[in-house]
Design a protein around this motif. Structure first.
Motif, mmCIF file in Angstrom:
data_model
loop_
_atom_site.group_PDB
_atom_site.id
_atom_site.type_symbol
_atom_site.label_atom_id
_atom_site.label_comp_id
_atom_site.label_asym_id
_atom_site.label_seq_id
_atom_site.Cartn_x
_atom_site.Cartn_y
_atom_site.Cartn_z
ATOM 1 N N TRP A 230 -47.810 153.717 64.816
ATOM 2 C CA TRP A 230 -46.293 152.665 65.110
ATOM 3 C C TRP A 230 -47.090 152.664 67.316
ATOM 4 C CZ3 TRP A 230 -43.268 150.781 62.036
ATOM 5 C CH2 TRP A 230 -42.181 149.655 62.763
ATOM 6 N N ASN A 231 -47.154 151.492 67.209
ATOM 7 C CA ASN A 231 -48.714 150.762 68.902
ATOM 8 C C ASN A 231 -49.087 151.778 68.771
ATOM 9 O OD1 ASN A 231 -48.410 149.321 70.729
ATOM 10 N ND2 ASN A 231 -47.396 151.213 72.287
ATOM 11 N N GLY A 278 -66.040 150.566 58.444
ATOM 12 C CA GLY A 278 -65.599 151.260 56.836
ATOM 13 C C GLY A 278 -63.745 151.667 56.836
ATOM 14 N N ARG A 279 -63.229 151.040 58.379
ATOM 15 C CA ARG A 279 -61.191 152.178 58.006
ATOM 16 C C ARG A 279 -60.930 150.585 58.771
ATOM 17 N NH1 ARG A 279 -62.552 156.839 56.852
ATOM 18 N NH2 ARG A 279 -63.950 158.410 57.418
ATOM 19 N N VAL A 280 -59.444 150.611 58.393
ATOM 20 C CA VAL A 280 -58.532 149.800 59.208
ATOM 21 C C VAL A 280 -57.254 150.924 60.120
ATOM 22 C CG1 VAL A 280 -57.146 147.817 58.077
ATOM 23 C CG2 VAL A 280 -59.387 147.650 57.458
ATOM 24 N N VAL A 281 -57.198 150.124 60.615
ATOM 25 C CA VAL A 281 -56.222 150.234 61.944
ATOM 26 C C VAL A 281 -55.244 149.246 61.583
ATOM 27 C CG1 VAL A 281 -55.208 151.266 63.880
ATOM 28 C CG2 VAL A 281 -57.512 151.586 63.750
ATOM 29 N N LEU A 282 -53.992 149.553 60.852
ATOM 30 C CA LEU A 282 -52.521 149.175 61.139
ATOM 31 C C LEU A 282 -51.452 149.354 61.979
ATOM 32 C CD1 LEU A 282 -53.014 147.897 56.891
ATOM 33 C CD2 LEU A 282 -53.573 147.060 58.856
ATOM 34 N N ASP A 283 -50.820 148.328 62.841
ATOM 35 C CA ASP A 283 -49.976 149.332 63.451
ATOM 36 C C ASP A 283 -48.322 148.190 63.111
ATOM 37 O OD1 ASP A 283 -48.450 150.268 66.650
ATOM 38 O OD2 ASP A 283 -47.924 147.770 65.784
ATOM 39 N N GLY A 284 -47.439 148.978 62.533
ATOM 40 C CA GLY A 284 -45.903 148.375 62.258
ATOM 41 C C GLY A 284 -45.882 147.218 62.524
ATOM 42 N N ILE A 285 -45.595 147.949 63.628
ATOM 43 C CA ILE A 285 -44.751 146.594 64.765
ATOM 44 C C ILE A 285 -45.753 144.932 64.627
ATOM 45 C CG2 ILE A 285 -44.092 145.769 67.311
ATOM 46 C CD1 ILE A 285 -44.190 148.746 67.954
ATOM 47 N N GLN A 294 -36.974 140.522 62.724
ATOM 48 C CA GLN A 294 -37.104 140.556 63.526
ATOM 49 C C GLN A 294 -36.131 141.561 64.441
ATOM 50 O OE1 GLN A 294 -35.147 136.318 64.281
ATOM 51 N NE2 GLN A 294 -36.813 135.797 64.405
ATOM 52 N N PHE A 295 -35.989 142.079 65.091
ATOM 53 C CA PHE A 295 -34.948 142.849 65.491
ATOM 54 C C PHE A 295 -34.364 142.931 67.379
ATOM 55 C CE2 PHE A 295 -37.504 144.519 61.966
ATOM 56 C CZ PHE A 295 -36.849 145.305 61.142
ATOM 57 N N GLU A 296 -33.643 143.352 67.407
ATOM 58 C CA GLU A 296 -33.400 143.843 68.815
ATOM 59 C C GLU A 296 -34.149 144.454 69.039
ATOM 60 O OE1 GLU A 296 -29.378 145.322 69.406
ATOM 61 O OE2 GLU A 296 -28.287 143.516 68.386
ATOM 62 N N SER A 297 -34.434 145.356 68.860
ATOM 63 C CA SER A 297 -35.620 146.374 69.845
ATOM 64 C C SER A 297 -36.486 147.048 68.080
ATOM 65 C CB SER A 297 -34.953 148.077 69.927
ATOM 66 O OG SER A 297 -36.014 148.542 70.666
ATOM 67 N N PHE A 298 -37.919 147.074 68.356
ATOM 68 C CA PHE A 298 -38.981 147.699 67.451
ATOM 69 C C PHE A 298 -39.054 148.635 67.158
ATOM 70 C CE2 PHE A 298 -39.580 142.904 67.150
ATOM 71 C CZ PHE A 298 -39.493 142.807 65.519
ATOM 72 N N ALA A 299 -38.835 149.456 68.648
ATOM 73 C CA ALA A 299 -38.818 150.653 68.352
ATOM 74 C C ALA A 299 -39.087 151.624 67.248
ATOM 75 C CB ALA A 299 -37.612 151.666 69.389
ATOM 76 N N LEU A 300 -39.571 153.035 67.031
ATOM 77 C CA LEU A 300 -39.557 153.164 66.064
ATOM 78 C C LEU A 300 -38.305 153.933 65.501
ATOM 79 C CD1 LEU A 300 -41.538 154.105 63.250
ATOM 80 C CD2 LEU A 300 -41.298 156.307 64.850
ATOM 81 N N VAL A 345 -43.305 155.979 59.971
ATOM 82 C CA VAL A 345 -43.874 155.044 59.439
ATOM 83 C C VAL A 345 -43.938 154.876 57.915
ATOM 84 C CG1 VAL A 345 -46.006 154.131 60.577
ATOM 85 C CG2 VAL A 345 -44.424 155.569 62.439
ATOM 86 N N TRP A 346 -45.303 156.542 57.659
ATOM 87 C CA TRP A 346 -45.543 155.814 56.614
ATOM 88 C C TRP A 346 -44.290 155.139 55.663
ATOM 89 C CZ3 TRP A 346 -49.812 157.562 53.689
ATOM 90 C CH2 TRP A 346 -49.372 157.713 52.286
ATOM 91 N N GLN A 347 -43.106 155.634 55.140
ATOM 92 C CA GLN A 347 -41.942 155.165 54.350
ATOM 93 C C GLN A 347 -41.370 153.798 55.382
ATOM 94 O OE1 GLN A 347 -39.119 158.663 55.835
ATOM 95 N NE2 GLN A 347 -39.552 159.675 53.703
ATOM 96 N N ILE A 348 -41.409 153.598 56.091
ATOM 97 C CA ILE A 348 -41.338 152.080 56.500
ATOM 98 C C ILE A 348 -42.007 151.257 55.853
ATOM 99 C CG2 ILE A 348 -41.027 150.405 58.558
ATOM 100 C CD1 ILE A 348 -40.322 153.098 60.269
ATOM 101 N N PHE A 349 -43.339 151.912 56.238
ATOM 102 C CA PHE A 349 -44.205 150.824 55.377
ATOM 103 C C PHE A 349 -43.936 150.257 53.915
ATOM 104 C CE2 PHE A 349 -46.881 150.828 59.093
ATOM 105 C CZ PHE A 349 -47.912 149.907 58.987
ATOM 106 N N ALA A 350 -43.671 151.730 52.885
ATOM 107 C CA ALA A 350 -43.621 151.517 52.447
ATOM 108 C C ALA A 350 -41.530 150.592 51.733
ATOM 109 C CB ALA A 350 -43.406 152.612 51.205
ATOM 110 N N ARG A 351 -41.068 150.536 52.596
ATOM 111 C CA ARG A 351 -39.627 150.102 52.662
ATOM 112 C C ARG A 351 -39.708 148.874 52.065
ATOM 113 N NH1 ARG A 351 -34.918 152.366 52.173
ATOM 114 N NH2 ARG A 351 -36.015 154.222 50.993
ATOM 115 N N ALA A 352 -41.082 148.276 53.259
ATOM 116 C CA ALA A 352 -40.788 147.291 54.201
ATOM 117 C C ALA A 352 -42.004 146.310 53.415
ATOM 118 C CB ALA A 352 -41.292 146.861 55.155
#
Length: 798
Positions: A230-231, A278-285, A294-300, A345-352
């Motif tokens: 996250w960020n 060989g590795r990817v860095v993914l940011d949830g935001i 869209q969210f009022e705040s993208f805070a974790l 973060v792990w669960q948000i990636f899965a749920r979304a």
């Protein structure tokens, strides 16, 4: 031959060529493939002799050959083949000699793959040799092909990472407290502390260098394809990079032992980009925004509450101080907090479905998983190889027509009021449908402008003098293919693919209207938006001829007032009849006027039993993009819908938002509201709603930038900064602005004090006059009520 999915790509120059390096995930494991291939750019064929002479004089390894392509101005083209490191210098030298040099800014790795129609998924032809020291395979040379059968779905190995640090204080170095790592089969926290206190989940290290070395070893052992957070790029990896640099430790995260590559954006130095072999860095935001969440705040904490109904373990205003206290006095509790953030973060990636979205976007556009934004690059990946096969070289940025500016989407002046039975009719994918119907396309514009203007349907007229070839075009067919794939994805229940395609289709108009796109030409964008204006206006006229009033229109929708009392079933039947009749009318009209097939498709979207369109505050004119309505959901239950009103705006207090929601619900359902309103006002004045009085706003620039007419939220932030300074705590708003929570008191705006102190007395009069009263009077104006009378108070006293 093996199935493969692209992880990362890179290039570097050799003496006479460019080495392309692709990292793939395959069923056999990670594969590093290296190819020798030159970069290419294009010049007019007539300038080949001069360009060859310049290359020979400079001694540069440039090979120039004629190619069966032409520039948009009709001149024949020649291709220049050279190492990538020479491309920009070559372009600049040629421009000094008056020779245009095009397509110089395309990444060589992107060009190599797009010209082979390889988008994310591929088939590798070549021998795979295991690396003797590391866990990957080498593929020297070989070939890359687009898959001919079903694409292989990569089982990406992911790891969630989060760090905890001290908060910076003047004169004190920042400190790395811990690093959390989380996956289904890995939960671990590495922390500074006495080494003999280690447990399987929590490991302690005597100093930062030891912790950093252990982190490198953990990542090498787990060997993730994807590191998520996250960020994570702008904060976690930027902090770690500085720590590795401070302790003179190579930040060797690459699968081949290479160091992390890091650079800052030229236009925004705070924006950081990194690359790991060989590795990817993914940011949830970033992924949520790319997937159009869209969210009022993208805070974790806020996003976790939305998706999971869970929170971080620390949520107080002084979270930095709380973290430091845990590090000093309760390290296991800090480890639990660190690991919980990783897990969220792990669960948000899965749920979304964020990982699936990133995979599908890569498979559709050829962008790597971590290429956020990139709508222009995605469009070019899809369009350029087709353009080349049609015989054209792409133009440079700035080559297109721009003497007139294209307007935005059409927004009709609304009719304010409270209405019974309003239908919303919506054009399905209006802009993509306009592109298909009216043959709007960069190459089609070039071909159409070569034909004379005519009335015999030999060209399709656009706007700003543009005209389009009815057969020679690329984008309409591409839009059709994307639309067909989206329908297939919907039928298969593949939400990630459907959303990825929706984003790509929507961006096709956006890039044509972007000055950062090489195909920017206002004849293209205006022929989409101005045609959209015309379609909404003529559709409204047709609906009015059927005996109904169009009270509002917005880009691709019209709001139709039936002007009669109907049942839900009757309203639905009317809606279906209207869209059927309108679609048939457009098909006949476009065939008669332009000789083209209509792909416009109006859909019946919503029946509002009651509908409210407010007026602009202090005026009789109706507002735009702001309304409320009452619908019946799939269970037959009444449901309120708010668009653009205060209820759905984060800059209004919870008090106002809750008040508007309930007041409008009662009015729409024709339930009593007078006594309820009076009770709400009394509860406010009695201090029973104090928890709902907090404003939450963001300072979008540093606090020092607010000098004149300082708004309330900046005043509150200034008071908080003074408090933090007195306590010896770090600044919150000095560098980048930030989010502030405050109340309006008799002493003006005051922040929520981190120590929980109450502060000055609440200014209840402010909340009555500035929050509740405007919301009530907006709708009372149309039903003959008066807020002051209903509230039972002399509001002028407040």
């Amino acid at each position: 031959m093996t199935q493969a999915f692209l992880l990362t790509s890179h290039w570097q120059d050799t003496a006479t060529d460019t080495q392309l390096t692709f990292w793939w995930l395959t069923p056999e494991g990670p594969v590093r493939q290296q190819l020798q291939h030159p970069s290419v750019c294009f010049i007019p064929l007539s300038d080949q002799p001069r360009a060859s002479s310049i290359a020979a004089t400079l001694g540069w390894p440039v090979v120039i050959r004629p190619v069966p392509l032409q520039h948009f101005d009709g001149t024949a083209a020649a291709a220049c083949y050279l190492p990538t490191g020479y491309v920009y210098r070559w372009r600049d030298v040629l421009q000094e000699q008056g020779i245009p040099c095009r397509e110089t800014d395309i990444r060589p790795t992107d060009r190599y793959l797009m010209e082979r129609f390889v988008y994310g998924a591929a088939v590798l032809h070549g021998d795979l040799q295991p690396d003797p020291q590391r866990n990957f395979y080498h593929c020297q040379a070989g070939k890359i092909r687009s898959p001919s059968g079903p694409d292989w779905r990569p089982p990406l190995r992911c790891l969630s990472l989060d760090i905890e640090t001290s908060f910076p204080r003047r004169g004190q170095p920042d400190r790395l407290f811990s690093v959390g790592l989380y996956a289904d089969d890995c939960q671990r926290v590495l922390m500074l502390g006495e080494p003999d206190a280690s447990t399987p989940t929590l490991q302690f290290f005597a100093d930062e260098p030891a912790l950093l070395q252990a982190l490198l070893q953990q990542l090498a052992d787990y060997d993730p394809d994807v590191i998520m957070g996250w960020n994570i790029v702008q904060f976690d990896f930027e902090f770690l990079r500085r720590k590795f640099q401070q302790h003179h430790i190579p930040f060797t995260l690459g699968r081949d032992g290479s160091e992390l590559e890091w650079r800052q954006s030229r236009s925004n130095p705070e924006r950081i980009f990194l690359a790991i072999a060989g590795r990817v860095v993914l940011d949830g935001i970033d992924l949520l925004r790319n997937a159009t969440y869209q969210f009022e705040s993208f805070a974790l904490n806020d996003v976790a509450q939305h998706f999971l109904g869970e929170q971080k373990l620390l949520t107080g205003a002084d979270r930095g101080g709380d973290i430091e206290q845990l590090f000093l006095h309760d390290k296991p509790a800090l480890a639990a907090y660190n690991l919980k953030d990783c897990q969220l973060v792990w669960q948000i990636f899965a749920r979304a479905g964020l990982l699936e979205f990133a995979i599908e976007r890569a498979r559709m556009t050829g962008l790597t998983l971590d290429r956020n934004g990139g709508s222009v690059a995605a469009f070019e990946n899809l369009y350029l190889p087709r353009l080349h096969r049609a015989g054209f070289v792409a133009p440079d940025i700035g080559d297109g027509y721009s003497a007139e500016k294209s307007p935005g989407g059409y927004v009709m002046n609304s009719r304010p009021g409270l209405f019974e039975h309003v239908l919303v009719l919506d054009f399905k994918s209006l802009y993509p449908s306009i592109i298909r119907t009216f043959c709007i396309d960069p190459m089609g514009l070039v071909e159409g402008m070569r034909l004379p203007a005519a009335t015999d349907h030999s060209v399709v007229p656009g706007f700003f003098g543009g005209r389009f070839h009815p057969q020679r075009h690329i984008l309409p067919a591409l839009i059709r293919q994307l639309g067909d794939k989206r329908e297939q994805a919907k039928q298969a229940g593949n939400k990630a693919l459907s959303q990825a395609i929706k984003v790509i289709m929507a961006s096709c108009y956006g890039v044509l209207g972007s000055e950062g796109c090489r195909f920017y030409d206002t004849r293209l964008s205006a022929s989409i938006t101005k045609r959209g204006h015309e379609i909404i206006q003529r559709s409204s006229q047709w609906l009015q001829q059927q005996g109904y009033d169009v009270i509002y229109g917005d880009t691709d929708s019209v709001f139709v007032w039936l002007k009669t009392s109907v049942s839900d079933e009757q309203a639905d039947r009317i809606g279906r009849q209207l869209v059927q009749g309108l679609n048939a009318w457009w098909a006949a009209t476009l065939q008669r006027e332009f000789g083209i097939i209509s792909y416009l498709e109006m859909e019946y979207e919503t029946h509002y039993r009651r509908f409210f369109m407010p007026s602009i505050r202090g005026a009789e004119e109706g507002s735009k993009k702001r309304y409320a309505g009452l619908i019946v959901d799939a269970r037959g239950e009444p449901q309120m819908v708010f668009k653009g009103l205060e209820t759905v705006r984060s800059d209004w207090t919870p008090l106002a938002r809750n008040f508007q929601k309930e007041l409008y619900r009662r009015i729409f359902l024709q339930q009593p509201y007078a006594q309820w309103l009076r009770d709400e006002v009394k509860a406010l004045l009695a201090g029973e709603r104090d928890e709902q009085l907090v404003y939450r706003k963001r300072l979008r620039q540093p606090l020092s930038a607010y000098q004149k007419n300082i708004p309330p939220h900046a005043q509150a932030a200034a008071k908080l900064e003074q408090w933090l300074q007195l306590k010896g705590l770090p600044s919150r708003f000095g560098q980048r602005g930030g989010r502030i929570e405050y109340r309006m008191t008799l002493n003006g705006p005051e922040p929520l004090w981190p120590d929980g102190s109450v502060g000055a007395a609440v200014d209840y009069g402010h909340y009555l006059e500035k929050q509740l009263r405007p919301l009530a009077e907006a709708i009372f104006h149309f039903i003959g009520e008066d807020f002051a009378d209903l509230a039972g108070l002399q509001l002028s006293l407040f």
